[in-house]
Design a protein around this motif. Sequence first.
Motif, short mmCIF file in Angstrom:
data_model
loop_
_atom_site.label_atom_id
_atom_site.label_comp_id
_atom_site.label_asym_id
_atom_site.label_seq_id
_atom_site.Cartn_x
_atom_site.Cartn_y
_atom_site.Cartn_z
N UNK A 184 -6.33 7.06 -5.45
CA UNK A 184 -6.42 6.39 -4.15
C UNK A 184 -6.52 4.88 -4.31
N UNK A 185 -7.32 4.43 -5.28
CA UNK A 185 -7.44 2.99 -5.49
C UNK A 185 -6.14 2.38 -6.01
N UNK A 186 -5.44 3.11 -6.87
CA UNK A 186 -4.14 2.63 -7.36
C UNK A 186 -3.12 2.55 -6.23
N UNK A 187 -3.28 3.37 -5.20
CA UNK A 187 -2.38 3.30 -4.05
C UNK A 187 -2.63 2.06 -3.21
N UNK A 188 -3.84 1.47 -3.37
CA UNK A 188 -4.20 0.30 -2.56
C UNK A 188 -4.00 -1.02 -3.29
N UNK A 189 -4.45 -1.10 -4.55
CA UNK A 189 -4.43 -2.37 -5.29
C UNK A 189 -4.07 -2.12 -6.74
N UNK A 190 -3.77 -3.20 -7.42
CA UNK A 190 -3.46 -3.12 -8.85
C UNK A 190 -4.71 -3.42 -9.68
N UNK B 175 0.84 -1.20 0.00
CA UNK B 175 0.00 0.00 0.00
C UNK B 175 0.88 1.25 0.00
N UNK B 176 0.56 2.18 -0.92
CA UNK B 176 1.30 3.43 -1.03
C UNK B 176 0.52 4.52 -0.31
N UNK B 177 0.75 4.64 1.00
CA UNK B 177 0.00 5.61 1.80
C UNK B 177 0.30 7.04 1.39
N UNK B 178 1.52 7.31 0.95
CA UNK B 178 1.88 8.67 0.53
C UNK B 178 1.02 9.10 -0.65
N UNK B 179 0.91 8.24 -1.65
CA UNK B 179 0.09 8.56 -2.82
C UNK B 179 -1.39 8.68 -2.45
N UNK B 180 -1.84 7.83 -1.54
CA UNK B 180 -3.24 7.86 -1.13
C UNK B 180 -3.59 9.19 -0.48
N UNK B 181 -2.79 9.61 0.50
CA UNK B 181 -3.11 10.84 1.22
C UNK B 181 -2.84 12.09 0.37
N UNK B 182 -1.88 12.02 -0.56
CA UNK B 182 -1.64 13.14 -1.45
C UNK B 182 -2.85 13.38 -2.35
N UNK B 183 -3.42 12.29 -2.87
CA UNK B 183 -4.60 12.41 -3.73
C UNK B 183 -5.77 13.01 -2.96
N UNK B 184 -5.96 12.56 -1.73
CA UNK B 184 -7.04 13.08 -0.91
C UNK B 184 -6.82 14.56 -0.58
#
Length: 265
Positions: free
Chosen positions: A33-39, A3-12
């Motif tokens: 956000x979804x790409x930060x979680x799964x492929x 999981x890419x938490x940095x990308x997730x929170x940046x998008x949010x």
Amino acid sequence: MRVDFTAFFRALADWTSGSEQSDRQTGETLLAMMHALVRFDDIVIFAYRDKARPIDLFSTFEAEDHNIFVTLYQAGPYLLDPFFHTTRAGRSGVFRMRELAPDRFFSSEYYRTYYSQTRLAEELGFFVPVADGVTVVMSLMRREKTGIFPAQEFVLLNDAEPFVAAFVRQAWSDLARRFAETGQGRGRRSEPVSEADKVWRKLNLTDREASIIELVLQGHSSESIGLKLDISTGTVKVHRRNVYRKLGISSQIQLLSIYLKNIQG
């Protein structure tokens, strides 16, 4: 996949700091956000209300695939889609297509004629009822080359579902108005709600015949139809034979051809 938490929170953060959140901006945020979680390979987000033509909120398809997944889908095949019927049932959560599909879906003419064109290994959807009878469905798709979603990723998406649902409700709270602006609001109950209803009337089918034929086209076996409509399997087969005789056909592929020809004008 990690999981890419940095990308997730940046998008949010980018979305919440924006002055205006359009469908495109909201879709891009969910995509990131979804790409930060799964492929996955593609995403499409539709809004559904009753039997009305769904509203395309966001997608990532190239032109050829957009025609299959969006333009052609909206022209009528959506009425046979297990995802559409799940919204009609009022369900919420994250579901794989194979969990929702009727027992004969993958051998149905709808699957062979339309759905197989998508060349998907798997599709799963977040089902989010928003307001006034509208449900937003965010579909994540993996192509055949990518394979199905691993069990651990599906678990992660289930864990993320409450956040995704809250985000979608916040972003798309006024969709009922948009349906009303297209002339598909709930105020027109005296007329057929969908083009499919008009097709059955044009073909002079009774309500019972129309109910059975819709389920046949969706991929239900005679046994499954009997259970859903609380009638015997033999009664289902009699109605089906009567419809085929009335329409002058002898196969499901002919039935689907008549349906699509009439529903697309």
